[in-house]
Write an enzyme that holds these catalytic residues in place. Structure first.
Site, short mmCIF file in Angstrom:
data_model
loop_
_atom_site.label_atom_id
_atom_site.label_comp_id
_atom_site.label_asym_id
_atom_site.label_seq_id
_atom_site.Cartn_x
_atom_site.Cartn_y
_atom_site.Cartn_z
N THR A 34 12.99 -6.25 0.26
CA THR A 34 14.17 -5.48 0.08
C THR A 34 15.45 -6.40 0.33
OG1 THR A 34 14.24 -4.33 1.95
CG2 THR A 34 13.05 -3.30 0.13
N GLU B 240 0.75 -1.02 -0.12
CA GLU B 240 0.03 0.05 -0.04
C GLU B 240 0.96 1.34 0.13
OE1 GLU B 240 -2.83 -0.45 3.29
OE2 GLU B 240 -3.56 -2.06 2.33
N GLU C 16 9.25 -7.81 -3.61
CA GLU C 16 9.22 -9.22 -2.75
C GLU C 16 10.05 -9.07 -1.49
OE1 GLU C 16 8.29 -12.67 -4.81
OE2 GLU C 16 7.51 -11.52 -6.53
P1 FAD Z 1 10.01 0.72 2.26
O1 FAD Z 1 9.36 -0.41 3.24
O2 FAD Z 1 9.50 2.16 2.75
O3 FAD Z 1 11.35 0.84 2.70
C1 FAD Z 1 12.42 1.84 2.23
C2 FAD Z 1 13.76 1.47 2.97
O4 FAD Z 1 13.93 1.32 4.24
C3 FAD Z 1 14.38 0.29 2.13
O5 FAD Z 1 15.72 0.64 2.07
C4 FAD Z 1 13.98 -1.05 3.21
O6 FAD Z 1 15.06 -2.00 2.95
C5 FAD Z 1 14.42 -0.16 4.38
N1 FAD Z 1 13.84 -0.70 5.63
C6 FAD Z 1 12.34 -0.87 5.80
N2 FAD Z 1 12.02 -1.28 6.90
C7 FAD Z 1 13.49 -1.85 7.51
C8 FAD Z 1 13.74 -2.39 8.77
N3 FAD Z 1 12.71 -3.20 9.55
N4 FAD Z 1 15.15 -2.93 8.71
C9 FAD Z 1 16.02 -2.14 7.74
N5 FAD Z 1 15.65 -1.46 6.89
C10 FAD Z 1 14.38 -1.36 6.58
N6 FAD Z 1 4.00 -5.06 -4.14
C11 FAD Z 1 2.78 -6.01 -4.13
O7 FAD Z 1 2.28 -6.13 -3.34
N7 FAD Z 1 2.72 -6.53 -5.43
C12 FAD Z 1 3.41 -6.07 -6.73
O8 FAD Z 1 2.91 -6.69 -7.64
C13 FAD Z 1 4.53 -5.43 -6.53
N8 FAD Z 1 5.23 -5.11 -7.71
C14 FAD Z 1 6.17 -4.07 -7.62
C15 FAD Z 1 6.72 -3.80 -8.83
C16 FAD Z 1 7.53 -2.67 -8.70
C17 FAD Z 1 8.15 -2.07 -10.16
C18 FAD Z 1 7.90 -2.03 -7.88
C19 FAD Z 1 8.90 -1.03 -7.62
C20 FAD Z 1 7.39 -2.53 -6.27
C21 FAD Z 1 6.49 -3.58 -6.44
N9 FAD Z 1 5.96 -3.99 -5.33
C22 FAD Z 1 4.68 -4.65 -5.35
C23 FAD Z 1 6.19 -3.22 -4.05
C24 FAD Z 1 7.45 -3.76 -3.27
O9 FAD Z 1 7.17 -5.27 -2.80
C25 FAD Z 1 7.69 -2.88 -2.29
O10 FAD Z 1 8.26 -1.73 -2.90
C26 FAD Z 1 8.87 -3.35 -0.93
O11 FAD Z 1 8.41 -4.17 -0.32
C27 FAD Z 1 9.35 -2.08 -0.40
O12 FAD Z 1 8.60 -1.24 0.02
P2 FAD Z 1 8.52 0.23 0.03
O13 FAD Z 1 8.54 0.58 -1.38
O14 FAD Z 1 7.47 0.81 0.63
O15 FAD Z 1 9.73 0.75 0.95
#
Ligand code: FAD
Length: 383
Positions: free
Chosen positions: A365, A127, A363
């Site tokens: 990070t 989300e 899937e």
């Molecule tokens: P955030 O969670 O906000 O993370 C930001 C940074 O903080 C990252 O570096 C992360 O590693 C770090 N971080 C966060 N929490 C911690 C922690 N506890 N400890 C250390 N570091 C941390 N999602 C779906 O549901 N379905 C899909 O089909 C799908 N397809 C995608 C396709 C693309 C092209 C992209 C870009 C994303 C897609 N995603 C999808 C979403 C994707 O899984 C998320 O972007 C990803 O899980 C990271 O979430 P975020 O972008 O909110 O980053």
């Protein structure tokens, strides 16, 4: 584990390789520039059985083991990660999860169409406000008689604008965190569901990535996948296998980087000889080659564990972490071998690097994979 492929596995790899050479490689750069893969590719993937691999034949799947699935995924990823992602999501995250958790009625309703390519699936977990912390998602499904009414929004959904069914995760209970989440199969044409394409991605530009808005979307109670309150387990089971599929796609990127680097190094001359004769160019190529082999072996290990019914989640995180970082390194090294020509899109290295970059993000990070592996090794959860 026997590293010798069976005749059947060799045949499916050959089929995927020929298909990739004929139907994907010649068009990948064009699709990247146009920001859209040709949608006709979906039916072609379905016709060859690539959208039904490992799904039982009685539900329209083409059967096969997980190593065959990994081999096909690698080949598609070698040609174009945007195409590979269509399969990884519709088959890997949606159809396979439905096959594992669905009722007979749900399987009969969706699996034959998903496996043939007549329908596509997407996976709606992320989300706008919850990515890594998916257990805190806020989309809500409220029970009204024998229906649920769902409101909320989803972000970055692969196949989002193309999909016919959304495997959607929403909060059905008041328990905090992942305990109150349930999974639903939501038809994409349900009233109240709107989809908007996300443009301007760095890579995977040919892939349809969407934002979904749900405003009072009504689905029958029978649309719930798995037990009420178990949606997070459904999502994590999907992602555990999904990470193997991402890893296989990354092996494909790294292999494509190796092929491109070797070919360019043989024909480009500097200082009176092909650059392949310069030791530091060979070092770049050797580094890519080691990354390809290591990533492939880690990925095959996951497939082997799944096929033997053994635990595989930590190995899947390991393969995804290593292969995604390796794909970025390999593509960057291949670009270096190309010199300035690597920086323009007449050569494939730049696209490989842009496509590889998201693999360390979605899937889970790289940081999240490290926390999962760390938790498995220490028994201590850092979440
Ligand atoms: P955030 O969670 O906000 O993370 C930001 C940074 O903080 C990252 O570096 C992360 O590693 C770090 N971080 C966060 N929490 C911690 C922690 N506890 N400890 C250390 N570091 C941390 N999602 C779906 O549901 N379905 C899909 O089909 C799908 N397809 C995608 C396709 C693309 C092209 C992209 C870009 C994303 C897609 N995603 C999808 C979403 C994707 O899984 C998320 O972007 C990803 O899980 C990271 O979430 P975020 O972008 O909110 O980053």
């Amino acid at each position: 584990m026997n590293l010798e492929l069976s005749e059947e596995q060799e045949a499916v790899r050959r089929l995927a390789r020929e298909f990739t050479e004929r139907e994907i490689v010649p068009y990948a750069a064009e699709w990247d520039r146009a920001e859209s893969v040709d949608r006709a590719i979906v039916k072609k993937l379905g016709d060859l059985g690539f959208l039904g691999l490992t799904v039982p034949e009685e539900y329209g799947g083409s059967g096969g083991d997980h190593l065959a699935y990994v081999l096909v995924t690698e080949e598609l990823g070698r040609g174009d990660s945007a195409v590979r992602g269509i399969v990884s999501v519709s088959l890997g995250l949606v159809a396979k999860t439905l096959a594992a958790w669905g009722t007979e009625e749900q399987k009969r309703a969706w699996l034959p169409r998903l496996c043939s390519g007549e329908a596509l699936g997407c996976f709606g977990l992320t989300e706008p406000g919850t990515g890594s912390d998916a257990g805190s998602l806020t989309t809500r499904a409220v029970r009204e008689g024998d229906a649920y009414v769902i409101s909320g929004s989803k972000m970055f959904i692969t196949n989002g604008t193309w999909a016919d069914v959304v495997l959607l995760f929403a909060r059905t209970g008041d328990e905090p965190g992942h305990r109150g989440i349930s999974a639903f199969l939501v038809p994409a044409d349900a009233p109240g569901l709107t989809r908007r394409e996300v443009h301007g991605k760095l890579g995977l530009r040919g892939q349809a990535t969407a934002e979904l808005a749900l405003d009072g979307v009504r689905v029958p109670a029978s649309a719930m996948l798995g037990p009420e309150g178990k949606g997070f387990s459904v999502a994590m089971s999907a992602l555990a296998k999904g990470r193997m599929s991402v890893a296989a796609g990354c092996v494909g990127i790294a292999q494509a980087a190796l092929d491109a680097a070797v070919s360019y190094a043989a024909q480009r001359e500097q200082f009176g000889k092909p650059i392949a004769h310069h030791q530091l160019v060979q070092e770049l190529i050797a580094d890519i080659s080691v990354d390809v082999d290591a990533a492939r072996l880690l990925t095959w290990r996951v497939a082997d564990l799944i096929d033997r019914g053994r635990p595989f989640a930590t190995e899947s995180s390991t393969a995804k972490l290593f292969a995604s970082e390796a794909a970025v390194r390999a593509a960057s090294n291949a670009l270096q071998v190309h010199g300035g020509y690597g920086y323009i899109d007449e050569y494939p290295a730049g696209k490989l690097l842009r496509d590889a970059r998201v693999m360390t993000l979605y899937e889970g990070t790289s940081q999240i994979q490290k926390l999962l592996i760390g938790r498995a090794r220490t028994g201590v959860s850092a979440f």
